[in-house]
Scaffold this active site. Structure first.
Site, short mmCIF file in Angstrom:
data_model
loop_
_atom_site.label_atom_id
_atom_site.label_comp_id
_atom_site.label_asym_id
_atom_site.label_seq_id
_atom_site.Cartn_x
_atom_site.Cartn_y
_atom_site.Cartn_z
N CYS B 156 49.37 39.26 53.48
CA CYS B 156 49.39 40.69 53.85
C CYS B 156 48.30 41.04 54.86
O CYS B 156 48.57 41.71 55.87
CB CYS B 156 49.25 41.55 52.59
SG CYS B 156 47.93 41.01 51.47
N HIS B 256 45.67 48.05 53.76
CA HIS B 256 44.51 47.18 54.00
C HIS B 256 43.79 47.62 55.28
O HIS B 256 44.41 47.76 56.34
CB HIS B 256 44.95 45.71 54.17
CG HIS B 256 45.41 45.03 52.92
ND1 HIS B 256 45.26 45.60 51.66
CD2 HIS B 256 46.02 43.83 52.72
CE1 HIS B 256 45.76 44.75 50.75
NE2 HIS B 256 46.21 43.68 51.35
#
Lengths: 365, 365, 365, 365
Positions: B156, B256
């Site tokens: 990710c 993120h």
């Protein structure tokens, strides 16, 4: 309390002021007598003036002190004054106090870059206090009255950054490349109003105004040598060390975490184990001087893969100990590691109190 | 739903599986028919098997699907299978599916490092899907049945890291030094049980098992060129690019954030404005192919001093857009910037769906 | 450590076990010698067996104790054993310990409802320990060996609920209607895995399995009088008191907040000021007995409009003090107030240690 | 946009103003044309004036509107004005607008208690809008110019509280005892600065200034019948209903949770199942009128033991749906249940827009 030095606090109702008051309560060498705050608070009992936000209860020793305005006339009896003033007010007030002959340890940024003002992380560069000693000696030699002086506490995240670098530089020589990405606690932004809840709930803020510049600049003063005449510090040049900081605010109350990478100038670089040993063996001068708050173990080297963490490690040595973990090789520079420091203790008020203890140990107050 | 490709999801009750199901609900090109999970869930209606933790409600299209075991025999009708399996189970199951001739887009790490398995960030290196095209053509030329294949979705945080690098490399040449410090959302750790509340309340965790190695390795595959014969990717060597990652978990649900620094090989480096313009002008191939989920603006360049932030920017282009802010010069490398990407959409399930859309556009399914 | 009683802890690696170990470290009357945990941990040094999650560091006194299995044979030397066992295991293990003649103070729910087992909140109903005294006397009188016994610590939120009620009932007579809505800390759910981060970030959970029933039932035992023969407690009947609880989990690490409403049976009800005075003047028997951990001020009555708060008030009297604020009239019942108690200290392990101190003061161990 | 009514927003840069703007973007019946804010913002493009804190991006339709001062002269073209003004400013400004003949739907508390001002939760008491109809008819009959009017949106947590009560009262008769303990989201406190981060990290605040009084008072107006002459509402008396509220702030961004207990006047009380069925079957008048934003399912009755939860249920029906779960018998009153409502949509701006849609459907604008 015979023999104790009289202490005052400026900006007593702010977050740093509150932390000074906690640390000075029941202190073996300092007696807190004078509290200065805004005119709004002046004349009130401290307990009625302050919106106390510390997790420890307001110390009885401060409860009934009547708050004064931040004028040196009210602080004459003080041997040492700790300033938690906001930068907007610190400049003029601290200058007035210094010119009135008062010794100030300040957390404000205003005078940090002045050549003749020591910028101190007490577990790293206490020797820079020679600037003060030299100033007092000169005045004495010239038969002048004892001058006031300002000593600056470093920026909170810079304190954590430089703490492990001091022993490493002493042992392995200069560091010429240093990066840090910080995950900083919200207490660092104070309480008026500080970081809004809506900005830090399920969120991070990748920006703290002025912080990166402070870290990149202050590191070059704190790690620099004194000039021969001890009147100032010879800043490290960009050729000597390149520092790059990226600062973020995260949902942590106290405790700044920093992901740092560093490269030694000298080749070959030491091993990971040598770095760990060096950090473990480091004993700061303040501890050697027997200072009350000096941590026995300045740098706690942690071996667990996921440490240090603010919640579990910020209170080591009552917030004066700095924790370093995940020391490992860096594919780009030499080493990567995670550093944790308590931003309102070794990163602010705590450093102020420890600086004062060093001044006391060196008879500079 | 004439003309729609039949889709299946493996690991349907997990966090990535749930996100696949959300993204495939009402999809113009895919019809979700088969859901695979553990034997504990097999035989139950999906609504009864899953502990649904998405903020969007469970789509009606999945509610009554009877969960199957993760065996290829139950997925025969599928044109494409999306795997959200945990790495502990993905290896054997995905192999069995591939050998049964099924096309799999997998979020698991198991096959990411296999030479002949494309590791794709759909807005960055869709050309690596030529490996699949070449494999299908070869089988066809040899009169063999159509082979199954595995395409891997990247880690990710790597997806967010490489997204802005692609246009920069295309325009200004190779990047030879790259560092990233991540502040990663807890949804990335899944729900069983995922990050414990006690570990992330008033805390950060400076460690995510295996993440740094994934970022440092996968970047060198994603940004690498295809071999001439298109059978594999020629990994970038450490001489070509040094990548250093430091990964942290913070109290953010989705999104993120990464503080990255980079240096171009070619001198002189471009200006900040040139970097911004390059990123703004970049249009990913998937958008050019008309893919349904492809973001019109692949990279959102933000000018506010404190952006991007997960809470405010993670849902740009429904989580397929990557935001970049605070693009500024780096005293050590060339540039520093903050990158934000939605870790379960462009960082996981979303990429899987976009990869499938590219396969469809290229008649590879 | 001459004169100290030997203590053991069961469930030593769990959240309650960890708290027992913290509270017993450097205790003037107890020496921690034996730690029991699962077979997975048995045989290891405690420091290697535990995943320590307390904000205070692991006490040196426990670090090197080799963990035992939870069998009475390993605990023979113990004068008192504190059980932090999970309910799934507590039943059988604590029974085996009791039958082996060992004195157990247990945080588990298993025996709370047994007629002859005292359910104690040490600042509220220490007199129920007469059940144990009577049991020991009877055995002695019958020339039998000294029997083991189990004393149960109440449910964490019930402890906070009943603490202010004891002095009010003593002064103003029975309470016949009582409601509480709780905002409970996540440490109450333990660490394996405890409340998942994804469930408590930007969220609350309006349900804690079994908690409401515990609060509604246990209140009727704790506030009830002993039977004349002191062999058991005569539960309060629904006619005597109606208790209604609604329990929620919120993003707080330690410290349960409860919004309670209550009605006195006797008319007229007292005034708000009378209620406040009553609570302020209350001194618990444990303090009168000189118990080490007994809070001097059992109930802290706070006057600020927004207090008590977990972050600011949970550590009053090291977590043994209960804070009550916002005492005001209730349009439906008599009074509304906010109660805060530290759920792992006065709500669990702390109560266990204070109970043991009372047993010691009464020569029951 | 032929046929659309022209809308204006007052307090456009505040949290409620921002939510109005989001809800009015692409609205089928309203075209947002005029935005009012402080003199500091007046004259600037909205995008430059606002510190946008919504998780959805700033709608293009508002971006370039030049902000006006909050004076009716700038809002003459508006058919309806939505006020998100802070109470400190709303009083005078809204009065000036009303006297200038403008129709205002206000989220401010200033006029909520005025007899002839409807206090509306659109899914509960739309019939109270007859007060406005009656006022317009009277003016018309008297040949006077069309008067302006103020309609008040209720307090956010009151909206959630009364939503399920309306159908229950309609079906089972009056409720004479009602308690609620709230766990309220921080967005309810606005953004300037709103709830400080330090106060809500690892903490709750058991106090929201004025909230309990609002809930206890407003409930008695919203649930009350209109006077026969439809000029005002006949408040419910304390004899008719006793309402007791306890309000808390928790670490949730959006979505107020309320633990309520209620007792019907009529005996016997219905069963839990009857209550559930009544709530499920309720269709609000706004939906029957075909209003764009009216939720098809006004009350979502949830069966999972731990629902509703803000993170998972606040966005039901885009925040217009109210979720009710854990409907169970109460040992003290009749029933206990957990109610969740989106505090800035059905609890504030959303109600405002839905009220305007009802006015439009009834030709009152």
């Amino acid at each position: 309390m015979a023999g104790k030095k009289i202490a005052g606090v400026l900006g007593a109702t702010g977050s740093v002021g509150q932390r000074f008051i906690l640390l000075l309560a029941n202190h073996p060498h300092f007696e807190l007598k004078v509290l200065g705050a805004s005119s709004r608070s002046a004349g009130k009992k401290y307990v009625d003036a302050v919106n106390w936000k510390q997790t420890d209860l307001l110390p009885e020793s401060a409860t009934d002190i009547i708050v004064s305005e931040c004028k040196s006339e009210f602080f004459k009896e003080c041997d040492i004054v700790f300033s938690g003033l906001d930068a907007d007010y610190a400049g003029a007030i601290e200058k007035e106090f210094m010119e009135a002959g008062i010794a100030i340890v300040s957390n404000a940024k205003n005078y940090r870059r002045e050549q003749d003002v020591p910028l101190i992380v007490p577990v790293v560069n206490p020797e820079h206090l020679d600037i003060v000693a030299q100033k007092l000696d000169t005045a004495k030699a010239q038969g002048k009255p004892r001058p006031g002086f300002i000593i600056c506490i470093s920026n909170c995240s810079t304190a954590g950054l430089v703490a492990p670098l001091k022993p490493l530089i002493e042992k392995f020589g200069p560091i010429d490349a240093l990066t840090t990405t910080t995950l900083q606690a919200i207490s660092g932004a104070g309480f008026s109003p500080g970081v809004p809840g809506i900005d830090i709930l399920d969120n991070i803020i990748p920006y703290i105004g002025g912080e990166e510049d402070k870290m990149e600049w202050e590191t070059k003063k704190i790690l620099a040598p004194l000039a021969e005449d001890k009147t100032h510090v010879k800043l490290l040049t960009p050729e000597e060390i390149k520092v790059s900081a990226q600062c973020n605010r995260v949902a942590v109350s106290d405790g700044h975490t920093e992901c740092i990478s560093l490269r030694f100038k000298n080749r070959p670089a030491p091993s990971v184990e040598q770095v760990k040993t060096c950090l473990k063996e480091y004993v700061c001068d303040a501890y050697k001087l027997g200072c009350h708050s000096a941590p026995k173990q300045t740098i706690h080297v942690l071996e667990q893969p996921d440490r240090p963490q603010p919640r579990l490690d910020r209170n080591r040595d009552s917030g004066y100990g700095v924790s370093v973990g995940r020391i490992r090789e860096d594919p780009l520079l030499d080493f990567k590691m995670v550093v944790l420091s308590h931003n309102t203790i070794i990163g602010a008020a705590g450093s102020g109190v420890l600086i004062a203890e060093i001044l006391l140990a060196r008879n500079l107050i």
